[in-house]
Design an enzyme around this catalytic site. Sequence first.
Site, PDB file in Angstrom:
ATOM      1  N   GLY A 168      43.868  44.383  47.597  1.00  0.00           N
ATOM      2  CA  GLY A 168      43.279  45.644  48.175  1.00  0.00           C
ATOM      3  C   GLY A 168      43.820  46.095  49.209  1.00  0.00           C
ATOM      4  N   ASP A 169      43.550  45.124  50.268  1.00  0.00           N
ATOM      5  CA  ASP A 169      44.143  45.065  51.675  1.00  0.00           C
ATOM      6  C   ASP A 169      45.623  45.281  51.861  1.00  0.00           C
ATOM      7  OD1 ASP A 169      41.550  45.072  53.276  1.00  0.00           O
ATOM      8  OD2 ASP A 169      41.520  43.102  52.435  1.00  0.00           O
ATOM      9  N   THR A 170      46.355  44.460  50.940  1.00  0.00           N
ATOM     10  CA  THR A 170      47.590  44.315  51.084  1.00  0.00           C
ATOM     11  C   THR A 170      48.595  45.623  50.543  1.00  0.00           C
ATOM     12  OG1 THR A 170      47.749  42.879  49.454  1.00  0.00           O
ATOM     13  CG2 THR A 170      48.100  41.964  51.579  1.00  0.00           C
ATOM     14  N   ALA A 173      47.773  48.291  53.001  1.00  0.00           N
ATOM     15  CA  ALA A 173      48.900  47.977  54.074  1.00  0.00           C
ATOM     16  C   ALA A 173      50.727  48.559  53.716  1.00  0.00           C
ATOM     17  CB  ALA A 173      49.183  46.556  54.411  1.00  0.00           C
TER      18      ALA A 173
END
Length: 399
Positions: A168-170, A173
Amino acid sequence: MGKKALEGLRVLEMGQLIAGPFAARLLAEFGAEVIKIEAPKKGDPIRTWRTVENGTSLWWYLQSRNKKSITIDLRKSEGQQLVRKLIEDIDVVIENFRPGTLEKWGLGYDVLKSINPSLIMVRVSGYGQDGPYREKPGFGSIGEAMGGMRYITGYPDRPPTRVGISIGDTVSALYAVIGALMAVYHRDVKGTHEGQIIDVALYESVFSLMESTLPEYGRTGLIRERTGSSLPGVTPSNTYPCKDGKYIVIGANGDTIFKRLMNVMGRPDIAEDPRFANNAKRSEHADYLDQLIEEWTLRHPFMEIMKFLDEAQVPAGSIYSIEDIVNDPHYQARDMIRDVEVEDIGILKMPGIVPKMSETPGDIEWAGPRLGQHTKEILSDKVHLSEEEIKELQEKGIV
């Protein structure tokens, strides 16, 4: 090596952990000057996450490669004033604090834009900068859950599970980088000189990956469920056990590929059977075809099956561990396993650069820096402070 694609782009990173810093790392790999602001003494928490050697996480060296570290206490007025001075010479700010945090510190976009009208600000948060959930704390794991990914990940008779990384973070990003570069194009290439805000929400980034789940639900009421390793509606595409205990992933859902698979399995009758002539028809018999393929794979060891399928031009592959990746000749030939020298540690293996660019390739210039390693350099060169002024700020704990 020639110039990098983003050489001359000046980026200020205000944030920590994964989403914002991962976006800044990608820009740094292609030549952007990335100045990362960290809290004095503590730094980014990722410095101590997972495997730590000599007091620093191995993850840190990868996540912050090619960046410059400067320590500033953003909660103190003198630290905030330093940022306002820094911003005069910055193209893009990347931040991933909870919405309203920068405004509370007097560093909101309106304030920074009044100093630098063409400033681009990338804001990554759990739920976005507006809406009823904006002030809720949001992590990548929550974004994966709310975005729909976790609901369909795992097996139907077990609770939902997670992908083994902070996807989810990547993914967020990546959207942050895409948004930043589109804004730079609009500002610089089109010559508008306009800055803007890029608002990236973790849950929306995940939701954008959910393929046909929304239109299918909207038109038919279908709710896609967990199906383990199979991919319903795309047949055959699954993971199959081999005779030697290994597993092979086979994707033979193309019509001609399916025929080649059946022929290499010694089943030309299935290859020419009109019941399996296209994907829609095959999907009606997915369980039967999976059982047929599994009976075949269980009769042969993995390497033998791979040889058969490679010769028949049927997409197939092993499920790699990190050990498999490091030892794979294709990874090595594509320069995806890099050995990077790290102070006080020695050689540290890191993933190579993605994507490959023929004329302006990215590179790894240095591993993640020591906390505050570039503070004096940045404050001297960009804020034009004297040694005495910098020393005074250090004594006050501002930097």
